[in-house]
Write a protein that holds these residues in place. Structure first.
Motif, short mmCIF file in Angstrom:
data_model
loop_
_atom_site.label_atom_id
_atom_site.label_comp_id
_atom_site.label_asym_id
_atom_site.label_seq_id
_atom_site.Cartn_x
_atom_site.Cartn_y
_atom_site.Cartn_z
N GLU A 75 0.71 -1.11 0.03
CA GLU A 75 0.05 -0.15 -0.08
C GLU A 75 0.89 1.09 -0.09
OE1 GLU A 75 -3.62 0.87 2.36
OE2 GLU A 75 -2.18 2.08 3.18
N ILE A 76 0.71 2.09 -1.07
CA ILE A 76 1.31 3.33 -1.20
C ILE A 76 0.38 4.52 -1.11
CG2 ILE A 76 3.43 2.36 -2.05
CD1 ILE A 76 2.32 3.10 -4.86
N GLU A 77 1.09 5.53 -0.69
CA GLU A 77 0.26 6.99 -0.61
C GLU A 77 1.16 8.11 -1.25
OE1 GLU A 77 -2.42 9.46 2.51
OE2 GLU A 77 -1.34 7.58 3.21
N ASN A 78 0.36 9.06 -1.90
CA ASN A 78 1.19 10.34 -2.48
C ASN A 78 0.86 11.37 -1.51
OD1 ASN A 78 -1.18 10.96 -3.35
ND2 ASN A 78 -0.79 10.46 -5.20
N ASP A 79 1.33 12.61 -1.64
CA ASP A 79 1.03 13.76 -1.03
C ASP A 79 -0.23 14.28 -1.31
OD1 ASP A 79 3.66 14.13 0.08
OD2 ASP A 79 4.45 15.09 -1.71
N GLN A 80 -1.01 13.94 -2.21
CA GLN A 80 -2.33 14.29 -2.37
C GLN A 80 -3.28 13.40 -1.63
OE1 GLN A 80 -0.13 13.94 -5.17
NE2 GLN A 80 0.25 16.14 -4.89
N GLY A 81 -2.75 12.27 -0.86
CA GLY A 81 -3.78 11.42 -0.22
C GLY A 81 -4.30 10.33 -0.84
N GLU A 82 -3.77 10.15 -2.24
CA GLU A 82 -4.33 8.92 -2.89
C GLU A 82 -3.44 7.68 -2.41
OE1 GLU A 82 -3.99 7.53 -7.75
OE2 GLU A 82 -3.02 9.22 -7.17
N LYS A 83 -4.24 6.70 -2.09
CA LYS A 83 -3.84 5.37 -1.88
C LYS A 83 -3.97 4.60 -2.76
CE LYS A 83 -4.23 6.28 3.18
NZ LYS A 83 -4.87 5.69 4.36
N ILE A 84 -2.99 3.66 -2.99
CA ILE A 84 -3.41 2.51 -3.83
C ILE A 84 -2.55 1.18 -3.38
CG2 ILE A 84 -3.77 3.93 -5.90
CD1 ILE A 84 -0.72 3.19 -6.88
N THR A 85 -3.02 0.24 -3.54
CA THR A 85 -2.49 -1.14 -3.40
C THR A 85 -2.02 -2.01 -4.42
OG1 THR A 85 -3.59 -1.22 -1.31
CG2 THR A 85 -2.61 -3.30 -2.05
#
Length: 77
Positions: free
Chosen positions: A8-18
């Protein structure tokens, strides 16, 4: 992190993807969460740990992601 991991990763915009790092021959099923071991994202993630930052070079430029979780079993989401 190694081949076969669910990440699970997340970027500075709060978008999370697995995503799951799989072999090129496992992409055939078009699973939306599977990424090839040869992809830029997989190359950036391999060898990293939870809480690491990874920079991924994409056609649209560099993207920064943060590793929230690494698992070797399918997440129950």
């Amino acid at each position: 992190m190694y081949f076969g991991a669910w990440v699970e990763i997340e970027n500075d915009q709060g978008e999370k993807i697995t995503v799951r790092i799989v072999g090129v021959d496992e992409i055939y099923d078009h699973h939306p969460q599977h990424i090839s071991i040869d992809s830029p994202m997989a190359h950036a993630l391999l060898g990293k740990q939870t809480d690491d930052e990874v920079e991924v070079v994409t056609p649209l430029g560099k993207k920064l992601w943060y590793i929230n979780e690494i698992r070797y079993e399918k997440p129950e989401k």
